[in-house]
Design a protein around this motif. Sequence first.
Motif, short mmCIF file in Angstrom:
data_model
loop_
_atom_site.label_atom_id
_atom_site.label_comp_id
_atom_site.label_asym_id
_atom_site.label_seq_id
_atom_site.Cartn_x
_atom_site.Cartn_y
_atom_site.Cartn_z
N UNK A 21 0.81 -1.23 0.00
CA UNK A 21 0.00 0.00 0.00
C UNK A 21 0.85 1.28 0.00
N UNK A 22 1.84 1.34 -0.88
CA UNK A 22 2.67 2.53 -0.98
C UNK A 22 1.99 3.55 -1.89
N UNK A 23 1.68 4.75 -1.40
CA UNK A 23 1.00 5.75 -2.22
C UNK A 23 1.76 6.04 -3.51
N UNK A 24 1.01 6.14 -4.59
CA UNK A 24 1.59 6.31 -5.91
C UNK A 24 1.68 5.01 -6.68
N UNK A 25 1.52 3.89 -5.98
CA UNK A 25 1.66 2.58 -6.61
C UNK A 25 0.31 2.01 -7.02
N UNK A 26 0.35 1.02 -7.88
CA UNK A 26 -0.86 0.30 -8.27
C UNK A 26 -1.47 -0.38 -7.05
N UNK A 27 -0.62 -0.90 -6.16
CA UNK A 27 -1.12 -1.58 -4.97
C UNK A 27 -1.92 -0.67 -4.07
N UNK A 28 -1.43 0.55 -3.86
CA UNK A 28 -2.19 1.49 -3.03
C UNK A 28 -3.51 1.85 -3.70
N UNK A 29 -3.49 2.09 -5.00
CA UNK A 29 -4.72 2.43 -5.71
C UNK A 29 -5.76 1.34 -5.56
N UNK A 30 -5.33 0.09 -5.62
CA UNK A 30 -6.26 -1.03 -5.43
C UNK A 30 -6.82 -1.04 -4.01
N UNK A 31 -5.98 -0.74 -3.03
CA UNK A 31 -6.45 -0.69 -1.65
C UNK A 31 -7.48 0.43 -1.47
N UNK A 32 -7.23 1.58 -2.09
CA UNK A 32 -8.17 2.69 -2.01
C UNK A 32 -9.50 2.34 -2.68
N UNK A 33 -9.43 1.67 -3.81
CA UNK A 33 -10.66 1.25 -4.49
C UNK A 33 -11.43 0.24 -3.64
N UNK A 34 -10.72 -0.66 -3.00
CA UNK A 34 -11.35 -1.62 -2.09
C UNK A 34 -12.06 -0.91 -0.96
N UNK A 35 -11.38 0.08 -0.36
CA UNK A 35 -11.98 0.83 0.74
C UNK A 35 -13.21 1.61 0.28
N UNK A 36 -13.13 2.22 -0.90
CA UNK A 36 -14.26 2.96 -1.43
C UNK A 36 -15.46 2.05 -1.67
N UNK A 37 -15.21 0.85 -2.14
CA UNK A 37 -16.29 -0.12 -2.34
C UNK A 37 -16.94 -0.49 -1.01
N UNK A 38 -16.12 -0.63 0.02
CA UNK A 38 -16.66 -0.93 1.36
C UNK A 38 -17.52 0.22 1.86
#
Length: 494
Positions: free
Chosen positions: A53-70
């Motif tokens: 979940x490093x900001x700027x990375x694809x991994x962080x973006x996926x985590x943010x999208x997951x949180x938004x879905x929740x």
Amino acid sequence: MKSFNKVKIISLFIVFSFVSGFSQSDGLGLESITSNNLMQTVKTLCSDEFNGRLPGSVGYNKAAEFAAEKFEQTGLKPAGDENYFQYFDVEYNKIDSPIVFKAITPQEIYSYEIGKDFVFRGFTGYADLTLPVAFCGYGISRPDLGYDDYENIDIKNKVVLVFKQNPTWKTKDSTLGGEYPREKAIVAYQHGAKGILFVSRPNDEKPQPLIGSVMHGEGEQLVDFPQLQISTDVAAVLLKGIGVSISECQRRIDECQTPNSFVTGNEVNIVVNTQYTQHAQTMNVIGFLEGNDPILKKEYLIIGAHLDHVGSQAGLLFPGANDNASGSAAVIEIAKAFQKSELKPKRSILFILFASEEQGLYGSNYFVEKLKADTSKIVAMFNLDCIGYGDSIQVGNGKSSPELWEIAKKTDDDNFNLLVENTWNGGGADLTPFYEKGIPGLYFVSKYSYDHLHQPSDTPETLNPKLYEKIVKLVYLTARNVADGNYNREVVLK
């Protein structure tokens, strides 16, 4: 401690009666806060897919999208600039293979393992080099204060070995500055070095372990300048043949408060691939629950945690379970509990997952700077950071917001009896920007929380699910008191 007025005593009596001896049938939504639900979300946030979940990375973006879905599934309204997202830019540095780090002495070549013997700083530059090593003390050049680790030593085309921390002493009644790794790296670069190795002060009571970190400080990115943290054992190898230990090096400098720099006679081989982006887009995730009182709904409680962690390095994952998947999962579950409650809050609530706390509170600072609401309408901010590991509960900032702290303490006394007495002032972590704006707040954290901090071992398996669930319930019940209008905004004590 600031005394309560008569009105507050009455209101607190009402709210304390409300939270005392809760049961799962109280209709408060507490039944949805379970260790199973919390741990399931933590495990998802720590998965390989989100890559630390490093900001700027694809991994962080996926985590943010997951949180938004929740948030959306929970029924929160989007409150970002675009849907649930509040975008801003940060520096981003991807550390990729190949990875090589070796110590080369006249007698032997030592090959080292990332995560065990060394880690890269989050903003290391790329490299493919084999060069001599020079020890340069604390890596400080302050001739104006009469202290310069780079005086009388030629470090051109060398890699310098320096202490990661600054000395605890002052010179000419001044601290020496240069605490951040980027500043020390720039100083070394300006003196001709081609790379830098940081080692923790060995003589500290508890020397710092190897950690992943993107807290680097301000300044220019040195894109071709490798920056590593090494273990004291590796440092000892690099000093072989000198006849002095790394502990003795620190002792000599500290006792005399004078430099003790020298060329070691050994070399290092460093290979690392990096991809640096100066302006990478990242985002806070923000959801909104409107209060149901026609007057109080114009006031806000903020419940937040940072979603980010420090990413990965060439496949070495820093999962960040306690720091801070634990806080992020809690914010999601607390939002769900409020929505499931039969008693709807009178005040409105903003649920926020911040980006880039690890890099320097960038997400929370950005949110506060861009606030559209009058700060006087924000009655409190609750920050959740590292709440899943340990054996008891701390609630920080109690000296700055004593009335809020008393609510949390009374709630804990009546239900859990896990809260320790010690607290602090001045905010802390993502609460700090709110504190600086005069917004009351509490900082929830578990006691003895940092054994695995910023290490690959910060995994879901290390958490204490029973404690974790109780902390989240404490936050929720304390938040109910505020959201239901049983707390009047106090003046923040500086």
